[in-house]
Design an enzyme around this catalytic site. Structure first.
Site, PDB file in Angstrom:
ATOM      1  N   PHE A   1      40.608  42.968  31.281  1.00  0.00           N
ATOM      2  CA  PHE A   1      40.934  42.555  32.654  1.00  0.00           C
ATOM      3  C   PHE A   1      39.740  42.906  33.522  1.00  0.00           C
ATOM      4  CE2 PHE A   1      42.458  43.283  36.977  1.00  0.00           C
ATOM      5  CZ  PHE A   1      43.051  42.059  37.227  1.00  0.00           C
TER       6      PHE A   1
ATOM      7  N   LYS B   1      38.382  51.250  42.037  1.00  0.00           N
ATOM      8  CA  LYS B   1      39.591  52.070  41.959  1.00  0.00           C
ATOM      9  C   LYS B   1      39.375  53.526  42.421  1.00  0.00           C
ATOM     10  CE  LYS B   1      42.598  49.194  39.282  1.00  0.00           C
ATOM     11  NZ  LYS B   1      42.137  48.161  38.383  1.00  0.00           N
TER      12      LYS B   1
ATOM     13  N   ASP C   1      32.770  47.930  32.172  1.00  0.00           N
ATOM     14  CA  ASP C   1      33.708  47.855  33.288  1.00  0.00           C
ATOM     15  C   ASP C   1      34.484  49.160  33.291  1.00  0.00           C
ATOM     16  OD1 ASP C   1      35.824  47.518  34.988  1.00  0.00           O
ATOM     17  OD2 ASP C   1      36.345  45.490  34.302  1.00  0.00           O
TER      18      ASP C   1
HETATM   19  C1  PLP Z   1      41.655  46.751  38.520  1.00  0.00           C
HETATM   20  C2  PLP Z   1      40.544  46.321  37.649  1.00  0.00           C
HETATM   21  C3  PLP Z   1      39.619  45.349  38.055  1.00  0.00           C
HETATM   22  C4  PLP Z   1      39.767  44.588  39.351  1.00  0.00           C
HETATM   23  O1  PLP Z   1      39.738  45.409  40.470  1.00  0.00           O
HETATM   24  P1  PLP Z   1      40.243  44.846  41.893  1.00  0.00           P
HETATM   25  O2  PLP Z   1      39.865  45.960  42.832  1.00  0.00           O
HETATM   26  O3  PLP Z   1      41.706  44.619  41.794  1.00  0.00           O
HETATM   27  O4  PLP Z   1      39.495  43.611  42.161  1.00  0.00           O
HETATM   28  C5  PLP Z   1      38.570  45.065  37.220  1.00  0.00           C
HETATM   29  N1  PLP Z   1      38.423  45.702  36.039  1.00  0.00           N
HETATM   30  C6  PLP Z   1      39.278  46.646  35.622  1.00  0.00           C
HETATM   31  C7  PLP Z   1      39.048  47.332  34.323  1.00  0.00           C
HETATM   32  C8  PLP Z   1      40.377  46.973  36.396  1.00  0.00           C
HETATM   33  O5  PLP Z   1      41.247  47.895  35.962  1.00  0.00           O
END
Ligand code: PLP
Length: 392
Positions: A129, A243, A214
């Site tokens: 994701f 986050k 990521d």
């Molecule tokens: C939450 C998340 C995103 C996206 O972050 P947003 O602030 O919602 O755009 C991207 N990569 C990972 C691994 C995530 O957990």
């Protein structure tokens, strides 16, 4: 009639009035132990006095100036993030998806800057994701997220989780880089093997492509090291953060080595809000806490306490729990009942958790959680499992 807030989030039937550390108090005065942290965001808990003070002090000075001018707090945050990572340079933005957009652009730019404009595709991993913008949706390749949104942004190839041969086979003369989540969050708390992460690094070196991580969810101390890839002892070329980075203030960042960022010169990328004075104050306040002597060691110790508690529950209820997994304070329990029902039952017990892919219940507590609160969470979870079984 449609809700005035666009109904993209489904039913939301609880509202919180305030938070105190690991607890949230709803508008009826009920206390909840928050093991979701706003999806791994409130990493140092709610209303942490140090964060409150830092934001208040900045709010009284200046909120926003744009990136037309120097932002001293942003420079300080960048210095601290680079001093504590593989990176030499940081681009600040406002969210995880934006941090990934910057990462994707940087990977492509690196190749064109170095005379390889045909290298513009990026390999991602099944179950990933990366966000909800058009490019990050294409990167994540989740059919449910893509449905109905038209042409999928080009430039991404996806390979199965954990299979290094499949990954190496997918590298073509058009490949610019690979992006992995060292621990997949939304995908179901799936940690990648250390050997796999090392293999990704080796493949990137062999083929002259960039390694992106990521760490939007698994970074900023969540796994007990500042960044999850550190467990594998490798250095990526570029990393996306968000986050937990601002402890609840919306902020993201793309960190890179000098070589990887060589093409990102003036005018190539930008953000109106990115790293504004308030966001930078939040990042610096979070770093004050997370980088304090002994903090991450204690996260590692508490993570073991939490994991042991969940493993013990799994052992007592093999009929209800399939597996406990994860790293640090990023823990997942794969349940036999539908995970959404278990999450709802947890809430009835005063415990907030988050569902994830692969029928997993996610535990992402604030990193400041205590041993006593971990025991409280474990008891609530065990009661919730029993309640679901009775209802079934
Ligand atoms: C939450 C998340 C995103 C996206 O972050 P947003 O602030 O919602 O755009 C991207 N990569 C990972 C691994 C995530 O957990």
């Amino acid at each position: 009639m449609i809700d005035t807030v666009m109904p993209t989030y489904g039913v939301r039937d609880i509202a919180f009035d305030r938070g105190e550390g690991v607890y949230l108090i709803d508008t009826n005065g009920r206390r909840f132990l928050d093991c979701g942290s706003g999806i791994a965001v409130t990493s140092v808990g709610h209303a942490h006095p140090h964060l409150v003070q830092a934001l208040k002090a900045q709010a009284e000075k200046v909120w926003h100036t744009s990136n037309l001018y120097q932002i001293p707090g942003q420079f300080r945050a960048a210095e601290r993030l680079t001093a504590n990572s593989f990176a030499d340079t940081v681009f600040f933005c406002n969210s995880g998806a934006e941090a990934l957009e910057a990462t994707i652009k940087l990977i492509r730019k690196y190749q064109s800057h170095n005379g390889h404009p045909a290298k513009n595709r990026i390999i991602t991993i099944q179950g990933a994701f990366h966000g909800r913008t058009l490019a990050t949706l294409a990167a994540g390749n989740n059919p449910a997220h893509l449905a109905g949104f038209g042409t999928v942004a080009p430039g991404f190839d996806q390979v199965p989780f954990g299979n290094l041969n499949a990954l190496r086979d997918a590298i073509t003369p058009e490949t610019a880089g690979i992006i992995i989540e060292p621990v997949q969050g939304e995908g179901g708390i799936r940690a990648m093997d250390i050997d796999y992460i090392k293999g990704v690094r080796a493949a990137c070196d062999e083929f002259g492509i960039l390694m992106g991580v990521d760490e939007v969810q698994c970074g900023m101390g969540r796994t007990g090291k500042l960044f999850a890839h550190e467990w594998a002892g490798v250095k990526p070329d570029v990393m996306a953060l968000a986050k937990g980075l601002g402890g609840g203030f919306p902020v993201g960042a793309c960190l890179a080595t000098e070589a990887a960022a060589a093409g990102m010169v003036a005018g190539t990328h930008g953000s109106t809000f990115g790293g504004n004075p308030l966001a930078s104050a939040a990042v610096n306040a979070v770093l004050d806490i997370v980088l304090a002597e002994g903090f991450l060691d204690d996260v590692q110790r508490k993570a073991k306490v939490f994991r042991d508690a969940l493993e013990a529950i799994a052992k007592r209820h093999p009929d209800k729990v399939e597996q406990v997994r994860g790293m640090g304070l990023m823990l997942g329990v794969k349940t036999k009942a539908v995970n959404g029902k278990v999450v709802a039952a947890c809430r009835e017990q005063g415990l907030l958790t988050v569902p994830a892919g692969d029928n997993v219940v996610r535990f992402l507590p604030p990193l400041i959680i205590t041993d006593v609160q971990i025991a409280e969470a474990a008891t609530a979870f065990e009661n919730a499992l029993a309640a679901v079984a009775e209802a079934a």
